[in-house]
Design a protein around this motif. Sequence first.
Motif, PDB file in Angstrom:
ATOM      1  N   ASN A  63       0.815  -1.214   0.000  1.00 21.59           N
ATOM      2  CA  ASN A  63       0.000   0.000   0.000  1.00 21.59           C
ATOM      3  C   ASN A  63       0.849   1.265   0.000  1.00 21.59           C
ATOM      4  O   ASN A  63       0.369   2.327   0.393  1.00 21.59           O
ATOM      5  N   PHE A  64       2.101   1.187  -0.483  1.00 21.14           N
ATOM      6  CA  PHE A  64       2.980   2.359  -0.506  1.00 21.14           C
ATOM      7  C   PHE A  64       2.369   3.444  -1.382  1.00 21.14           C
ATOM      8  O   PHE A  64       1.875   3.180  -2.466  1.00 21.14           O
ATOM      9  N   TYR A  65       2.409   4.658  -0.900  1.00 20.77           N
ATOM     10  CA  TYR A  65       1.781   5.789  -1.571  1.00 20.77           C
ATOM     11  C   TYR A  65       2.837   6.710  -2.181  1.00 20.77           C
ATOM     12  O   TYR A  65       3.754   7.148  -1.496  1.00 20.77           O
ATOM     13  N   VAL A  66       2.727   6.984  -3.480  1.00 17.56           N
ATOM     14  CA  VAL A  66       3.590   7.950  -4.160  1.00 17.56           C
ATOM     15  C   VAL A  66       2.804   9.260  -4.231  1.00 17.56           C
ATOM     16  O   VAL A  66       1.781   9.335  -4.917  1.00 17.56           O
ATOM     17  N   PRO A  67       3.247  10.294  -3.516  1.00 24.77           N
ATOM     18  CA  PRO A  67       2.481  11.551  -3.464  1.00 24.77           C
ATOM     19  C   PRO A  67       2.226  12.206  -4.822  1.00 24.77           C
ATOM     20  O   PRO A  67       1.209  12.848  -5.023  1.00 24.77           O
ATOM     21  N   GLU A  68       3.165  12.080  -5.758  1.00 28.04           N
ATOM     22  CA  GLU A  68       3.060  12.608  -7.122  1.00 28.04           C
ATOM     23  C   GLU A  68       3.166  14.119  -7.227  1.00 28.04           C
ATOM     24  O   GLU A  68       3.103  14.665  -8.317  1.00 28.04           O
ATOM     25  N   VAL A  69       3.298  14.822  -6.125  1.00 29.58           N
ATOM     26  CA  VAL A  69       3.549  16.256  -6.160  1.00 29.58           C
ATOM     27  C   VAL A  69       4.468  16.592  -4.986  1.00 29.58           C
ATOM     28  O   VAL A  69       4.372  15.997  -3.919  1.00 29.58           O
ATOM     29  N   GLY A  70       5.394  17.504  -5.246  1.00 31.81           N
ATOM     30  CA  GLY A  70       6.312  17.933  -4.200  1.00 31.81           C
ATOM     31  C   GLY A  70       6.678  19.381  -4.423  1.00 31.81           C
ATOM     32  O   GLY A  70       6.708  19.863  -5.552  1.00 31.81           O
ATOM     33  N   VAL A  71       6.930  20.090  -3.345  1.00 36.95           N
ATOM     34  CA  VAL A  71       7.324  21.500  -3.420  1.00 36.95           C
ATOM     35  C   VAL A  71       8.373  21.747  -2.352  1.00 36.95           C
ATOM     36  O   VAL A  71       8.374  21.111  -1.301  1.00 36.95           O
ATOM     37  N   ASP A  72       9.294  22.651  -2.636  1.00 37.90           N
ATOM     38  CA  ASP A  72      10.305  23.012  -1.657  1.00 37.90           C
ATOM     39  C   ASP A  72      10.731  24.450  -1.877  1.00 37.90           C
ATOM     40  O   ASP A  72      10.683  24.958  -3.001  1.00 37.90           O
ATOM     41  N   VAL A  73      11.123  25.095  -0.790  1.00 41.50           N
ATOM     42  CA  VAL A  73      11.621  26.471  -0.841  1.00 41.50           C
ATOM     43  C   VAL A  73      12.970  26.502  -0.133  1.00 41.50           C
ATOM     44  O   VAL A  73      13.155  25.845   0.886  1.00 41.50           O
ATOM     45  N   VAL A  74      13.917  27.231  -0.713  1.00 42.66           N
ATOM     46  CA  VAL A  74      15.266  27.345  -0.160  1.00 42.66           C
ATOM     47  C   VAL A  74      15.609  28.818  -0.040  1.00 42.66           C
ATOM     48  O   VAL A  74      15.417  29.596  -0.984  1.00 42.66           O
ATOM     49  N   ASP A  75      16.141  29.190   1.092  1.00 43.41           N
ATOM     50  CA  ASP A  75      16.576  30.560   1.350  1.00 43.41           C
ATOM     51  C   ASP A  75      17.905  30.814   0.623  1.00 43.41           C
ATOM     52  O   ASP A  75      18.882  30.098   0.859  1.00 43.41           O
ATOM     53  N   CYS A  76      17.937  31.793  -0.257  1.00 44.43           N
ATOM     54  CA  CYS A  76      19.146  32.068  -1.054  1.00 44.43           C
ATOM     55  C   CYS A  76      20.309  32.530  -0.174  1.00 44.43           C
ATOM     56  O   CYS A  76      21.461  32.191  -0.441  1.00 44.43           O
ATOM     57  N   GLY A  77      20.022  33.282   0.869  1.00 42.76           N
ATOM     58  CA  GLY A  77      21.075  33.735   1.773  1.00 42.76           C
ATOM     59  C   GLY A  77      21.749  32.571   2.485  1.00 42.76           C
ATOM     60  O   GLY A  77      22.977  32.542   2.630  1.00 42.76           O
ATOM     61  N   ARG A  78      20.958  31.618   2.926  1.00 38.46           N
ATOM     62  CA  ARG A  78      21.529  30.431   3.586  1.00 38.46           C
ATOM     63  C   ARG A  78      22.345  29.600   2.600  1.00 38.46           C
ATOM     64  O   ARG A  78      23.382  29.047   2.962  1.00 38.46           O
ATOM     65  N   MET A  79      21.873  29.521   1.353  1.00 38.61           N
ATOM     66  CA  MET A  79      22.629  28.784   0.344  1.00 38.61           C
ATOM     67  C   MET A  79      23.970  29.471   0.101  1.00 38.61           C
ATOM     68  O   MET A  79      25.019  28.821   0.046  1.00 38.61           O
ATOM     69  N   LYS A  80      23.971  30.796  -0.015  1.00 41.56           N
ATOM     70  CA  LYS A  80      25.220  31.528  -0.243  1.00 41.56           C
ATOM     71  C   LYS A  80      26.177  31.327   0.926  1.00 41.56           C
ATOM     72  O   LYS A  80      27.377  31.092   0.726  1.00 41.56           O
ATOM     73  N   PHE A  81      25.651  31.386   2.138  1.00 39.41           N
ATOM     74  CA  PHE A  81      26.479  31.181   3.329  1.00 39.41           C
ATOM     75  C   PHE A  81      27.112  29.785   3.299  1.00 39.41           C
ATOM     76  O   PHE A  81      28.314  29.625   3.546  1.00 39.41           O
ATOM     77  N   ALA A  82      26.321  28.773   2.970  1.00 40.15           N
ATOM     78  CA  ALA A  82      26.836  27.395   2.917  1.00 40.15           C
ATOM     79  C   ALA A  82      27.911  27.247   1.843  1.00 40.15           C
ATOM     80  O   ALA A  82      28.944  26.598   2.070  1.00 40.15           O
ATOM     81  N   LEU A  83      27.689  27.852   0.687  1.00 41.34           N
ATOM     82  CA  LEU A  83      28.655  27.749  -0.414  1.00 41.34           C
ATOM     83  C   LEU A  83      29.958  28.468  -0.088  1.00 41.34           C
ATOM     84  O   LEU A  83      31.036  28.006  -0.470  1.00 41.34           O
ATOM     85  N   GLU A  84      29.868  29.597   0.607  1.00 43.26           N
ATOM     86  CA  GLU A  84      31.077  30.344   0.973  1.00 43.26           C
ATOM     87  C   GLU A  84      31.816  29.678   2.133  1.00 43.26           C
ATOM     88  O   GLU A  84      33.044  29.640   2.154  1.00 43.26           O
ATOM     89  N   ARG A  85      31.071  29.166   3.083  1.00 40.77           N
ATOM     90  CA  ARG A  85      31.678  28.533   4.259  1.00 40.77           C
ATOM     91  C   ARG A  85      32.337  27.202   3.917  1.00 40.77           C
ATOM     92  O   ARG A  85      33.388  26.867   4.440  1.00 40.77           O
ATOM     93  N   THR A  86      31.689  26.429   3.029  1.00 41.01           N
ATOM     94  CA  THR A  86      32.176  25.099   2.664  1.00 41.01           C
ATOM     95  C   THR A  86      32.142  24.973   1.140  1.00 41.01           C
ATOM     96  O   THR A  86      31.212  24.383   0.586  1.00 41.01           O
ATOM     97  N   PRO A  87      33.143  25.523   0.446  1.00 43.00           N
ATOM     98  CA  PRO A  87      33.119  25.503  -1.027  1.00 43.00           C
ATOM     99  C   PRO A  87      32.977  24.101  -1.631  1.00 43.00           C
ATOM    100  O   PRO A  87      32.359  23.950  -2.683  1.00 43.00           O
ATOM    101  N   ARG A  88      33.498  23.091  -0.969  1.00 43.23           N
ATOM    102  CA  ARG A  88      33.411  21.727  -1.521  1.00 43.23           C
ATOM    103  C   ARG A  88      32.005  21.148  -1.469  1.00 43.23           C
ATOM    104  O   ARG A  88      31.742  20.096  -2.043  1.00 43.23           O
ATOM    105  N   ILE A  89      31.098  21.846  -0.811  1.00 48.79           N
ATOM    106  CA  ILE A  89      29.717  21.368  -0.747  1.00 48.79           C
ATOM    107  C   ILE A  89      29.118  21.279  -2.153  1.00 48.79           C
ATOM    108  O   ILE A  89      28.230  20.479  -2.412  1.00 48.79           O
ATOM    109  N   ARG A  90      29.626  22.099  -3.054  1.00 49.07           N
ATOM    110  CA  ARG A  90      29.144  22.067  -4.443  1.00 49.07           C
ATOM    111  C   ARG A  90      29.272  20.664  -5.019  1.00 49.07           C
ATOM    112  O   ARG A  90      28.338  20.153  -5.634  1.00 49.07           O
TER     113      ARG A  90
END
Length: 136
Positions: free
Chosen positions: A7-34
């Motif tokens: 009875n596994f259910y596949v939702p078939e729709v997904g949404v997500d939001v990402v804060d651009c400032g947090r992404m920039k901070f992560a990329l600058e703090r840990t460049p290898r995260i890319r």
Amino acid sequence: MENLPENFYVPEVGVDVVDCGRMKFALERTPRIRQRLFTGDEISYCEKYRFYERHYAGRWAAKEAVCKALGCGLIQWNGVEVIRQRRRAPYVRLMGKISDFAKLVGVREEDISISITHSELSAVAVCQIRRNGPAS
């Protein structure tokens, strides 16, 4: 990959939001995260823009949205690749564990549609899985 409950259910729709400032901070703090989170082609695409963090954030939101639509969670950081061709909507390529999961639940790459948008502050992605037959 193990078998899923009948009875596994596949939702078939997904949404997500990402804060651009947090992404920039992560990329600058840990460049290898890319390299851990994105494919080489995704990195090349994002890095050609002045506000690269917005494009990374959009791709990360899309990866999360795809996994939510499949119902699997993010079981592999770079198992979803967002591909963008000039004058065409973005689409995804599945790899590794996420590709295996999609096959297990009967979802093909061509069944997956995504849409991405971003502003100065945030990036949002929506994923929809199209099914030919009745929903599972």
